[in-house]
Design a protein around this motif. Sequence first.
Motif, mmCIF file in Angstrom:
data_model
loop_
_atom_site.group_PDB
_atom_site.id
_atom_site.type_symbol
_atom_site.label_atom_id
_atom_site.label_comp_id
_atom_site.label_asym_id
_atom_site.label_seq_id
_atom_site.Cartn_x
_atom_site.Cartn_y
_atom_site.Cartn_z
ATOM 1 N N VAL A 1 -0.200 -10.928 8.766
ATOM 2 C CA VAL A 1 -0.296 -10.134 7.182
ATOM 3 C C VAL A 1 0.910 -9.219 7.542
ATOM 4 N N VAL A 2 1.634 -8.728 6.447
ATOM 5 C CA VAL A 2 2.770 -7.783 6.433
ATOM 6 C C VAL A 2 2.169 -6.802 5.688
ATOM 7 N N LEU A 3 2.039 -5.461 6.068
ATOM 8 C CA LEU A 3 1.465 -4.314 5.365
ATOM 9 C C LEU A 3 2.330 -3.333 5.137
ATOM 10 N N LEU A 4 2.850 -2.841 3.949
ATOM 11 C CA LEU A 4 3.317 -1.626 3.676
ATOM 12 C C LEU A 4 2.541 -0.434 3.286
ATOM 13 N N SER A 5 2.368 0.277 4.676
ATOM 14 C CA SER A 5 1.261 1.578 4.417
ATOM 15 C C SER A 5 2.162 2.503 5.244
ATOM 16 N N PRO A 6 2.912 3.387 4.250
ATOM 17 C CA PRO A 6 3.975 4.147 5.268
ATOM 18 C C PRO A 6 3.287 5.581 5.828
ATOM 19 N N ALA A 7 2.003 6.197 5.333
ATOM 20 C CA ALA A 7 1.610 7.188 5.901
ATOM 21 C C ALA A 7 2.388 8.346 5.733
ATOM 22 N N CYS A 8 3.576 8.406 4.885
ATOM 23 C CA CYS A 8 4.415 9.461 4.671
ATOM 24 C C CYS A 8 4.834 9.428 3.151
ATOM 25 N N ALA A 9 5.616 10.666 2.537
ATOM 26 C CA ALA A 9 6.055 10.691 1.387
ATOM 27 C C ALA A 9 7.397 9.848 1.328
ATOM 28 N N VAL B 1 7.513 -1.968 11.882
ATOM 29 C CA VAL B 1 8.941 -1.850 11.301
ATOM 30 C C VAL B 1 8.967 -0.161 10.432
ATOM 31 N N CYS B 2 9.942 0.417 11.198
ATOM 32 C CA CYS B 2 10.074 1.826 10.525
ATOM 33 C C CYS B 2 11.009 1.965 9.394
ATOM 34 N N LEU B 3 10.320 2.419 8.234
ATOM 35 C CA LEU B 3 11.046 2.464 7.080
ATOM 36 C C LEU B 3 11.337 4.311 6.653
ATOM 37 N N GLY B 4 12.235 4.803 7.228
ATOM 38 C CA GLY B 4 12.447 6.179 6.937
ATOM 39 C C GLY B 4 13.886 6.708 7.843
ATOM 40 N N LEU B 5 14.062 7.914 7.657
ATOM 41 C CA LEU B 5 15.378 8.076 8.224
ATOM 42 C C LEU B 5 15.155 9.013 9.452
ATOM 43 N N ASP B 6 13.959 9.423 9.801
ATOM 44 C CA ASP B 6 13.430 10.091 11.153
ATOM 45 C C ASP B 6 12.125 9.413 11.459
ATOM 46 N N ASN B 7 12.177 8.738 12.641
ATOM 47 C CA ASN B 7 11.248 7.837 13.279
ATOM 48 C C ASN B 7 10.665 8.231 14.423
ATOM 49 N N ASP B 8 11.358 9.390 15.208
ATOM 50 C CA ASP B 8 10.919 9.734 16.601
ATOM 51 C C ASP B 8 9.329 9.618 16.732
ATOM 52 N N ASP C 1 0.788 -1.129 -0.103
ATOM 53 C CA ASP C 1 0.035 0.013 -0.010
ATOM 54 C C ASP C 1 0.995 1.102 0.049
ATOM 55 N N SER C 2 1.854 1.442 -0.823
ATOM 56 C CA SER C 2 2.702 2.198 -0.813
ATOM 57 C C SER C 2 2.365 3.661 -1.270
ATOM 58 N N LYS C 3 1.171 3.487 -1.977
ATOM 59 C CA LYS C 3 0.364 4.857 -2.184
ATOM 60 C C LYS C 3 -0.326 5.506 -1.079
ATOM 61 N N ALA C 4 -0.131 4.841 0.131
ATOM 62 C CA ALA C 4 -0.678 5.639 1.341
ATOM 63 C C ALA C 4 0.437 6.374 1.812
ATOM 64 N N THR C 5 0.164 7.748 1.338
ATOM 65 C CA THR C 5 1.370 8.798 1.434
ATOM 66 C C THR C 5 0.803 9.698 2.606
#
Length: 444
Positions: free
Chosen positions: A414-422, A372-379, A324-328
Motif C-alpha cells: 500500500v502507498v499511504l500519503l499521511s504527511p503528519a505536517c502542514a 518518501v519525503c514530501l517537504g523542503l526540510d526532511n532532516d 490521508d492528506s488531512k493528517a497534519t
Amino acid sequence: MKRLVILGGGESGVGTAILGKQKGYKIFVSDKGSVSKKYKEVLLNNEIDFEENQHTESKILNADVVMKSPGIPDKVELVKKLREKGIPVISEIEFAAQFTDAKIIGITGSNGKTTTTLLVHHILKKAGLNVGVAGNIGDSFAQQVAENQYKNYVLELSSFQLDGIENFNSHIAILTNITPDHLDRYEYDFNKYIASKFRITKNQTTSDYLIYDADDEAINNWLKVNKTRAKLVPFSLEKQLEYGAYIKDNNIIINITKDIIHMPISALSIKGKHNTKNAMAATMAAQLLKVRKQTIMESLEDFEGAEHRLENVAKIRDVEYINDSKATNVNATFYALECMDKPTVWIVGGVDKGNDYNDLLALVREKVKAIVCLGLDNDKIKNTFGNVVDIIVETAGAEEAVKVSHKLAERGDVVLLSPACASFDLFDNYEDRGRQFKEAVRNL
C-alpha cells in the motif's frame, strides 16, 4: 452605525461581512495578502469596502468590533494594538452565534473533528432535522446564518476559533481528543493549547452536554482540576462505563437513554479505532437530540467519510493508494499507520509544527518498508527513522513522490500519503496536497 472591521478576506471573513452588512454594521475588510477572485466578486457584488495586500491602520483602529480570521495569530502587532485600545477582537463563530437561536453541536479536538462533524450532520439530516454544517468546513457559519434559517448547526471548531469566543455556546459540545498540535501558536506550551480546546465548554450550562474521550489523559487531567456546568457524557474503548459509550465483545454499547444501543463495530462504514470513537461521539450527540436508534444505526452503516482522510484513491497493479492528506499532525498519522495491514510505502513531510516523531517508531518499524519525503526540510524525518527504515527518498512534489512510491511498491503493498505536517511549503493547503496526490496516482 457600528463599525465592524474584518481581518482576512477568506471564507470566514467574507461570510462575516455578508452577515454584518445584513445586520446594519458599517463594514471594512482588510487582507494583508491578496483576496481570491471568488471572494472579491462577492465583496464587490455586495458593495462591501475592502483592501488587499495591506492593513491600513487608520481604517482599522477606529473599529467598534474586529473579527479576526483564525489564521492570524494573536501575537501580530496589529492585534496587540487593537487589544490595547480595548477593541473586542472576536472570531466568526462568536459574531454569527448572536444572530441565531439554532441549537449548536460544536465539535473540537486535535484529530477526528471533521469526520465526527460530517457524521453528526449525516445522521441528523437522515433523521429529517433542519441542519447546517459549518465552522472549519463548507460555507462559513456567518454566511449560513445570513442566508438560511437552520434550526440546528453542526460546527467543526478549531482552537483558533475558540480563542476568539466570549459568549458563544454549544448545546452539545464534543471533545474528540487532545494531543500536541499547533504548539507554534501556543508558545510551545501544551497546557495553553489544552485550555484553548476547553473553551468549548466555558459558557455551557446545566442543560448542556459535554461529550468527551474518557481514555484521553489530557482531557481527564483538565476535568480533575477544572469545573464545567455541562453534563459529562464520556466514551471509552478501554473501560466499561455506567453512563456513556463503551465496547463489549466487539460491540459498541451506548447507555445514555432508556433506549440502549448495541451495534457491532464491524457494521461501521469507517474503520479503525479512532473512527469507532468518532462514531460513539456522533451517536451520543444524535441520541441527545432524540434521533431514533434505527436511523442512527443505518447512518453509521452508509456514511462515506471525509475526503483526504484515509481515502482509497485507486488500486494499480495490485498496489493500493490511500490519500490521508488531512493528517497534519503526528497523532493523525499514528491512526493511519495503525490501520495499515499491508507493507506500506509512507509519504511523509511538510511544514513541521514542533513534531515529535518518536511516537511513530514502533508502528513504522512494524509496517513501513520505505519512506518518501514530501517537504523542503526532511532532516528530522531522516534522523528519526534512518535506523528503522532502509529506504528513505526525498522528493519535491506530489507527482514525483507518487512516481517514486510506484517504483518502490510491489504487489500487495500500500502507498499511504499521511504527511503528519502542514502543507504550506509546497501546497496551498492539505486539500490541494490531497488533490495533487490523487491526480498523480490517476496519471500513473
